[in-house]
Design an enzyme around this catalytic site. Sequence first.
Site, PDB file in Angstrom:
ATOM      1  N   SER A   1       0.842  -1.193   0.000  1.00 46.14           N
ATOM      2  CA  SER A   1       0.000   0.000   0.000  1.00 46.14           C
ATOM      3  C   SER A   1       0.885   1.253   0.000  1.00 46.14           C
ATOM      4  O   SER A   1       1.743   1.388  -0.876  1.00 46.14           O
ATOM      5  CB  SER A   1      -0.925  -0.040   1.220  1.00 46.14           C
ATOM      6  OG  SER A   1      -1.997   0.827   1.048  1.00 46.14           O
TER       7      SER A   1
ATOM      8  N   ASP B   1      -8.528  -6.806  -4.662  1.00 49.68           N
ATOM      9  CA  ASP B   1      -8.155  -5.480  -4.161  1.00 49.68           C
ATOM     10  C   ASP B   1      -8.669  -4.428  -5.141  1.00 49.68           C
ATOM     11  O   ASP B   1      -8.166  -4.303  -6.249  1.00 49.68           O
ATOM     12  CB  ASP B   1      -6.627  -5.412  -4.037  1.00 49.68           C
ATOM     13  CG  ASP B   1      -6.134  -4.084  -3.477  1.00 49.68           C
ATOM     14  OD1 ASP B   1      -6.927  -3.142  -3.346  1.00 49.68           O
ATOM     15  OD2 ASP B   1      -4.930  -4.001  -3.174  1.00 49.68           O
TER      16      ASP B   1
ATOM     17  N   HIS C   1      -7.930  -5.377  -0.314  1.00 52.40           N
ATOM     18  CA  HIS C   1      -6.623  -4.740  -0.141  1.00 52.40           C
ATOM     19  C   HIS C   1      -5.882  -5.276   1.083  1.00 52.40           C
ATOM     20  O   HIS C   1      -4.661  -5.423   1.070  1.00 52.40           O
ATOM     21  CB  HIS C   1      -6.838  -3.224  -0.022  1.00 52.40           C
ATOM     22  CG  HIS C   1      -5.582  -2.439   0.086  1.00 52.40           C
ATOM     23  ND1 HIS C   1      -4.579  -2.499  -0.859  1.00 52.40           N
ATOM     24  CD2 HIS C   1      -5.143  -1.571   1.045  1.00 52.40           C
ATOM     25  CE1 HIS C   1      -3.591  -1.690  -0.499  1.00 52.40           C
ATOM     26  NE2 HIS C   1      -3.905  -1.129   0.645  1.00 52.40           N
TER      27      HIS C   1
END
Lengths: 239, 384
Positions: free
Chosen positions: B159, B324, B357
């Site tokens: 991320s 995601d 995610h």
Amino acid sequence: MPEAPTDRHHDDGHPNGRPNGRPGGRPAPRGGEIKYVAKNMRLDLRLIAEMIPSGATVLDIGCGDGALLAHLTAEKGADARGIEIDMAQATQAVAAGLAVIQGDADHDLAFYPDGAFDYVVLSRTLQAVERPREVLRQMLRIGRHAVVSFPNFGHWLLRWQLLSKGRMPVTETWHREWYETPNIHPCTIRDFFDLCRLDGYEVVRWLAVDDRGMRAPWTRAPRLANLFGEQALFLLRRG
Amino acid sequence: MSAPVAPFPQVDHQRAVFADGLALDCGMAIAPLAVAYRTYGQLNAARSNAVLVCHALTGDQYVAEPHPLTGKPGWWESIVGPGKPLDTDRYFLVCANVLGGCMGSTGPQEEMTDAAGRGLGRPWGTDFPNITIRDMVRAQKRLVEHLGIGRLLAVVGGSMGGMQALEWAATFPDAVFAAAPIATAAYHSAQNIAFHEVGRAAIHSDPAWRGGRYWEEGRVPAQGLSVARMVAHITYLSEQALTRKFGRRLRGAPTLTFLEDVFEVESYLRHQGSTFVRRFDANSYLTITRAMDYFDLAAEHDGDLAAAFRGTATRFFIASFSSDWLFPTAESRAIVRALNAAAANVSFVEITSDKGHDAFLLDEPDFHRALGGFLAGCADRLGV
């Protein structure tokens, strides 16, 4: 439509790339196990490896679990990278420390720069891509040489089956029914020579081999090779 | 409105302090610069086994040990530890709290300093300068040098941590043998900026925020920060994961009563929101989400992402997760294609997962195997 080599296709293939990986899901080599794999590497891959000099930069399209990449890296000090359409095989290759990306021949080659590699390899996959001519063009754009192997649709047994039965041939090599095969662009050795001539590729070397990858003796007679060779292996250069 | 919430208690963090400070992309400089960090494992004699882990938006340096405020296990203990993919028996792991964070590194919660580096007796608050992902990476670079590490074996992050890994490889290519940006993108998308803005608007609209000067009253904008966390948390999960975990189940009741019904998913989000405010600073949240929104690696190289990596010798491991939707696979594939265009050495896998995610933080054996194998291959090559 017929089917490509049995050892490649142990389950459902993919319509636009190598239908599946290398035989048996053998784990790619790590560290000290390299020699074991090289010794047991599929014969046609060994023939391909013989065409590639030490220290070359290589892209193997449809690299499966990366057996050829591991061999070229360990034995020839090559900078070898791969593309594999099957995610499980790509993951296995990456987990073995090989530079492999999940992707496919039809869509990912365009992103590489001109002349990025000394050799670009496409083994037993040409017949399964969406646009074989474009894939070849890309291979010889990004590589100085292309190594291409494919199953020969001109083999006598296929001709005989079509002639005698009037149906699509089904053999050990081409074993899936026409309506479910991923091999949408089969060709013969003579067809391939024609395409090379048409697009101006120089055939540096070529071989006809049997299904286990053993060399066949018809290198001087393309018509005989086209009749008796089950697999063809070509080394091309930009003309 | 719920009862006022006091700021979370301050604890001592391991820190490196750089008196000369750091020049920022915005043109300002901050001095002194403090970087809070944790290390795991041993640096080898050749100083060649260091792996920098970069944390995500609301993460911190407590990767693989109980969190000092919450007591919860480290956020990446599934991956970091002896015999795990980030093997602390083999690698020396470093993780720093990002610049702008609230776990001991220089950030909005720390004491504001003037141009000469003198403390002003108040926190930075919203006077903290706008920072970028590259500023965070420059701060980490100072720490890495301070620890005597010339070249990192790898920079690994998911991320926002993946943005940092990309930025490390682009900004300090000679200091990074391998980079593993995971579940990330080379720029923050309009959709992601939009979600961040909802979170920021929630904080701004909390009367307790008081224009960012909530520290004057010894309380925090808990309501706004909690709503920001709730919105963000939805983006971290997939629809399948929400359905699997909660479905339409009600809390403590088999069927709807049309009175005080609470769906399990509501209760879960409220819990996420209310626990978050006990460990995270609202002004830090504003600062860091802004830094993510600014991130566009191609823009730093005249719009050409491949130019960011041209000539690089760094090896890349890119991984995405199929469910995601915050950092979808297409974003990772765009990075892979730019790396291919730069003739870089790159591995890429999309891991099949229904966890959204968050999958990069969770137990995903294929992902762990691929990342572990990639790192081990790099370490073998360096003789680590």
